[in-house]
Enzyme design. Sequence first.
Site, PDB file in Angstrom:
ATOM      1  N   HIS A 133       0.881  -1.093  -0.161  1.00 16.45           N
ATOM      2  CA  HIS A 133      -0.021   0.163   0.045  1.00 16.45           C
ATOM      3  C   HIS A 133       0.772   1.305   0.039  1.00 16.45           C
ATOM      4  CE1 HIS A 133       0.384  -0.094   4.408  1.00 16.45           C
ATOM      5  NE2 HIS A 133       0.120   1.334   4.536  1.00 16.45           N
TER       6      HIS A 133
ATOM      7  N   LYS B 222       0.308   5.468  -1.938  1.00 15.59           N
ATOM      8  CA  LYS B 222       0.355   6.887  -1.252  1.00 15.59           C
ATOM      9  C   LYS B 222       0.653   7.783  -2.137  1.00 15.59           C
ATOM     10  CE  LYS B 222       1.577   4.908   3.302  1.00 15.59           C
ATOM     11  NZ  LYS B 222       0.610   5.344   4.231  1.00 15.59           N
TER      12      LYS B 222
ATOM     13  N   ASP C   6       7.549  -7.237   7.950  1.00 19.79           N
ATOM     14  CA  ASP C   6       6.315  -6.663   7.935  1.00 19.79           C
ATOM     15  C   ASP C   6       6.867  -5.286   7.110  1.00 19.79           C
ATOM     16  OD1 ASP C   6       3.586  -6.073   8.573  1.00 19.79           O
ATOM     17  OD2 ASP C   6       4.373  -4.844  10.210  1.00 19.79           O
TER      18      ASP C   6
ATOM     19  N   HIS D  96       7.652  -2.556   2.233  1.00 19.07           N
ATOM     20  CA  HIS D  96       7.729  -0.804   2.110  1.00 19.07           C
ATOM     21  C   HIS D  96       8.875  -0.086   1.965  1.00 19.07           C
ATOM     22  CE1 HIS D  96       3.512  -1.980   2.910  1.00 19.07           C
ATOM     23  NE2 HIS D  96       3.548  -1.670   4.421  1.00 19.07           N
TER      24      HIS D  96
ATOM     25  N   LYS E  52       5.220   9.633  14.510  1.00 23.65           N
ATOM     26  CA  LYS E  52       5.078   8.974  13.574  1.00 23.65           C
ATOM     27  C   LYS E  52       5.675   9.893  12.538  1.00 23.65           C
ATOM     28  CE  LYS E  52       1.001   7.810  10.635  1.00 23.65           C
ATOM     29  NZ  LYS E  52       1.224   6.577  10.447  1.00 23.65           N
TER      30      LYS E  52
HETATM   31  C1  BG6 Z   1       1.416  -2.400   7.261  1.00 23.91           C
HETATM   32  C2  BG6 Z   1       2.095  -3.202   8.444  1.00 23.91           C
HETATM   33  O1  BG6 Z   1       1.625  -3.147   5.986  1.00 23.91           O
HETATM   34  O2  BG6 Z   1       1.738  -0.894   7.265  1.00 23.91           O
HETATM   35  C3  BG6 Z   1       1.591  -2.430   9.673  1.00 23.91           C
HETATM   36  O3  BG6 Z   1       1.542  -4.757   8.512  1.00 23.91           O
HETATM   37  C4  BG6 Z   1       2.017  -1.022   9.604  1.00 23.91           C
HETATM   38  O4  BG6 Z   1       2.359  -2.915  10.898  1.00 23.91           O
HETATM   39  C5  BG6 Z   1       1.450  -0.352   8.401  1.00 23.91           C
HETATM   40  O5  BG6 Z   1       1.530  -0.508  10.883  1.00 23.91           O
HETATM   41  C6  BG6 Z   1       2.000   1.151   8.379  1.00 23.91           C
HETATM   42  O6  BG6 Z   1       1.217   1.755   7.172  1.00 23.91           O
HETATM   43  P1  BG6 Z   1       0.978   3.316   7.204  1.00 23.91           P
HETATM   44  O7  BG6 Z   1       0.047   3.498   5.962  1.00 23.91           O
HETATM   45  O8  BG6 Z   1       0.191   3.552   8.592  1.00 23.91           O
HETATM   46  O9  BG6 Z   1       2.028   4.054   7.101  1.00 23.91           O
END
Ligand code: BG6
EC number: 1.1.1.49
Length: 493
Positions: free
Chosen positions: A182, A186, A239, A244, A349
Amino acid sequence: MTTHHASATPDLPLDMIIFGGTGDLSFRKLLPALYMAHLHCNLPPDTRILTIGRKPWSREEYINEFMEAKAKPFIEKKAFDAAAWDKFLALFEYVRMDVDSVEDYQRLKEASRDGVRRVFYLATSPDLFTHICENLSAAGLVDENSRVVLEKPLGHDLASAQEINTAVGKHFSEAQIYRIDHYLGKETVQNLMVLRFGNAIFGPLWQAPYIKRVQITVAEEVGVGSRAGFYDKTGALRDMVQNHLLQLLCIVAMEPPVSLDPDAVRDEKLKVLRSLRPMTPEDIARDTVRGQYTAGAVNGEPVKGYLEEDNVPPGSRAETFVALRAHINNWRWANVPFFLRTGKRMQKKVSEIVIEFSELPFSIIPSGGRNYGNRLVIQLQPEESIQLQMLAKEPGSGMHMLPVNLNLDLQQAFTERRAEAYERLLIDVIRGRLTHFMRRDELEAAWAWAEPILEGWSKSGDKPRGYTAGTFGPAASTALMARENAVWAEESQ
Ligand code: BG6
């Protein structure tokens, strides 16, 4: 590997079939995203959404217990429209199924229409992907119009990823497979491509020796929450890093693709992944840090340590933090380290990419004993901004320079609604646009690089280093940078 694809496939009526339809991802992300797509008229006119779960619910119970009670609260208040919500609910069918039971696929067959596009969204554990695809195919539910979406992490190592890819590939062609990450959905990540390939000024500088170092951080404040069952077997490397962070690294490091066609972009990302220098056991010991949070405070609120969280096995060694130094062995990036870092229960964050340009070869202007280099800071979350740190004259007599920011605030520059990543990616699946999804060879190259790190850690017998919740990770992460006289971005402010 190339994928033949039809970019502008006509909109057939759609049956969106969600496995894991009563799970976390469904109510937090997928169903709110589909609601937004519906609200903005981005679903084909004749759409139905079939959610699959094991609970013995009737349709009404599913709507009340799940859609109303769990999914609705995840829709942004200002986007909620009662009439649109009612129409949205009317698209739903709940199919009670045990995915292990061959007979139950007949029930799905009866619920799904013929002559439509079936999109199967597998929001389940990857262990089930093979089995589900085989059964869908055996039940005659897969045809040339079908598509399948595979959630990450796809497998838990290279062999399991290959096995799943081969098994799914027996029933779906590569052009029908949407491996989702995902982060690629973004807005800001997609904007990174425009920053690099739409602005000529960066082109000549985007390489060694003009770039000295790159930092990529994805820090979260949240802990493991209720996901320990999944997370404890997974850990931060699988993960977050394997997918990512490596995808972000690819977009920073790739050569300009010949076009935005899916294969053109994915070919370039693949080359980056294949150029990652494999880590030897010595590299792993020296250049990686893994951590696990201990009790602390985030935003002034006391929080538990990882080992005290619900469903975490005693003595677990799952890492909730990773920092590492990676190298890309190619002409553009030789000797430019890429520092990657991610963790849960961090101080704040923030997802950002920091490009550190080389310092002046020789300075005639005093800068208080520091040799500042320009930095480009691309913040993806929580704010969308791009800052270029320049040196400017400190006002007053004499000539002294200090860093100041040229600041581009994308939220101010564009006031349009930003769709969430899942909404954009679901629309891409429906429209047949594969550019922002991972191809098989790309995913396997990412595993091939990540797997030795996991093996090295498990062989070393070391435990992850504790770090207090609410900090930026273990001291060893600072030391990783300090070894080359560098600091993580937040420490240089
Ligand atoms: C997910 C992970 O793919 O991405 C999670 O499994 C994580 O552990 C999340 O919290 C973070 O996504 P974002 O969009 O909140 O940065």
